[in-house]
Design a protein around this motif. Structure first.
Motif, PDB file in Angstrom:
ATOM      1  N   UNK A 114      20.709  43.088  51.930  1.00 21.84           N
ATOM      2  CA  UNK A 114      20.513  44.550  51.981  1.00 21.84           C
ATOM      3  C   UNK A 114      20.786  45.158  50.610  1.00 21.84           C
ATOM      4  N   UNK A 115      20.075  44.639  49.612  1.00 22.94           N
ATOM      5  CA  UNK A 115      20.280  45.071  48.228  1.00 22.94           C
ATOM      6  C   UNK A 115      19.535  46.367  47.908  1.00 22.94           C
ATOM      7  N   UNK A 116      18.389  46.566  48.544  1.00 25.71           N
ATOM      8  CA  UNK A 116      17.600  47.781  48.348  1.00 25.71           C
ATOM      9  C   UNK A 116      17.577  48.542  49.673  1.00 25.71           C
ATOM     10  N   UNK A 117      18.269  49.674  49.707  1.00 23.24           N
ATOM     11  CA  UNK A 117      18.344  50.463  50.932  1.00 23.24           C
ATOM     12  C   UNK A 117      17.535  51.746  50.720  1.00 23.24           C
ATOM     13  N   UNK A 118      16.415  51.827  51.451  1.00 24.09           N
ATOM     14  CA  UNK A 118      15.529  52.980  51.318  1.00 24.09           C
ATOM     15  C   UNK A 118      16.061  54.121  52.198  1.00 24.09           C
ATOM     16  N   UNK A 119      16.423  55.216  51.545  1.00 20.27           N
ATOM     17  CA  UNK A 119      16.896  56.399  52.248  1.00 20.27           C
ATOM     18  C   UNK A 119      15.912  57.534  51.993  1.00 20.27           C
ATOM     19  N   UNK A 120      15.979  58.565  52.805  1.00 19.52           N
ATOM     20  CA  UNK A 120      15.082  59.693  52.585  1.00 19.52           C
ATOM     21  C   UNK A 120      15.279  60.275  51.196  1.00 19.52           C
ATOM     22  N   UNK A 121      14.210  60.265  50.423  1.00 22.08           N
ATOM     23  CA  UNK A 121      14.232  60.882  49.103  1.00 22.08           C
ATOM     24  C   UNK A 121      14.852  60.065  48.007  1.00 22.08           C
ATOM     25  N   UNK A 122      15.311  58.838  48.295  1.00 23.94           N
ATOM     26  CA  UNK A 122      15.997  58.065  47.270  1.00 23.94           C
ATOM     27  C   UNK A 122      16.040  56.591  47.643  1.00 23.94           C
TER      28      UNK A 122
END
Length: 240
Positions: free
Chosen positions: A108-116
């Protein structure tokens, strides 16, 4: 004079990614009842709910999650932004994981969040012990700062982005201006009152820096080291 209080969460109201101290929560609850209080975190709303007592979240006027790219009033999402990172940016980050000298990679190195996009070499699946170990290593090696500066130096490849270093194990990546300054502007728009902002990462490229920079004359930025210092500053506010 009436004021609006805006608080970072990790390192300001709680230890990084841990729950709010129970005694501090009991102290903070009446303060939130009697004042205009907002929270602003780089994390998503689910993490904020894990860390902050639900009674406090219900008393706050709102929570700015994902570095201000989501705004919640109690259980209602008022707005959210979107961000689609360039493939070159993702490839670069994956190479950073591969090339890192740190020995443990938890996923879980790249965690896509809303807007970032939140990026961590050790990975967000790390245990508390693994987080602490990476944080100590990063203090010596300055890996996160090196990655952040590399991203900022190549706008042609990665786009018009900003990068901030927050918490202990990750960096936040988002379109320029889509940061915690959004929280300050929204609060000012809603209330038109002096703002007191408390956060632990107010240095350049820290994830509280944009909010602190957005403050105007009459507002106050309070750099803290931990939640205990925040508690002392709140006591001072209550005495004034």
């Amino acid at each position: 004079m009436k004021k609006v209080y805006l608080f970072d969460i990790d390192g300001t109201l709680t230890p990084p990614r841990q729950k709010m101290d129970e005694n501090f929560a009991e102290f903070f609850l009446p303060f939130a009842k009697e004042n205009i209080v907002y929270l602003a975190t780089g994390s998503d709303i689910e993490k904020a709910r894990e860390q902050i007592d639900k009674r406090i979240l219900m008393m706050c006027r709102g929570v700015f999650a994902c570095s201000g790219n989501e705004f919640w009033e109690q259980d209602t999402k008022i707005y959210s932004n979107e961000f689609y990172p360039r493939p070159k940016l993702v490839t670069f980050l994956e190479k950073c994981i591969e090339d890192s000298g740190y020995h443990t990679k938890t996923g879980n190195h790249l965690e896509y969040r809303n807007g970032m996009l939140n990026f961590s070499v050790v990975g967000r699946n790390a245990t508390l012990e693994q987080r602490d170990s990476y944080a100590e290593w990063d203090k010596r090696k300055q890996e996160r700062w090196t990655i952040a500066l590399s991203l900022l130096a190549d706008k042609e490849s990665f786009g018009d982005i900003d990068v901030s270093v927050g918490g202990e194990i990750s960096i936040d990546i988002y379109p320029r201006g889509k940061d915690k300054s959004q929280a300050v502007e929204k609060v000012r728009q809603l209330h038109g009152l002096p703002i007191v902002f408390m956060g632990d990462k107010m240095g350049p490229n820290g994830n509280d820096y944009p909010a602190a920079k957005a403050l105007k004359s009459g507002d106050t930025a309070c750099q803290v080291e931990n939640w205990k210092m925040t508690k002392l500053l709140i006591k001072q506010e209550m005495e004034n």
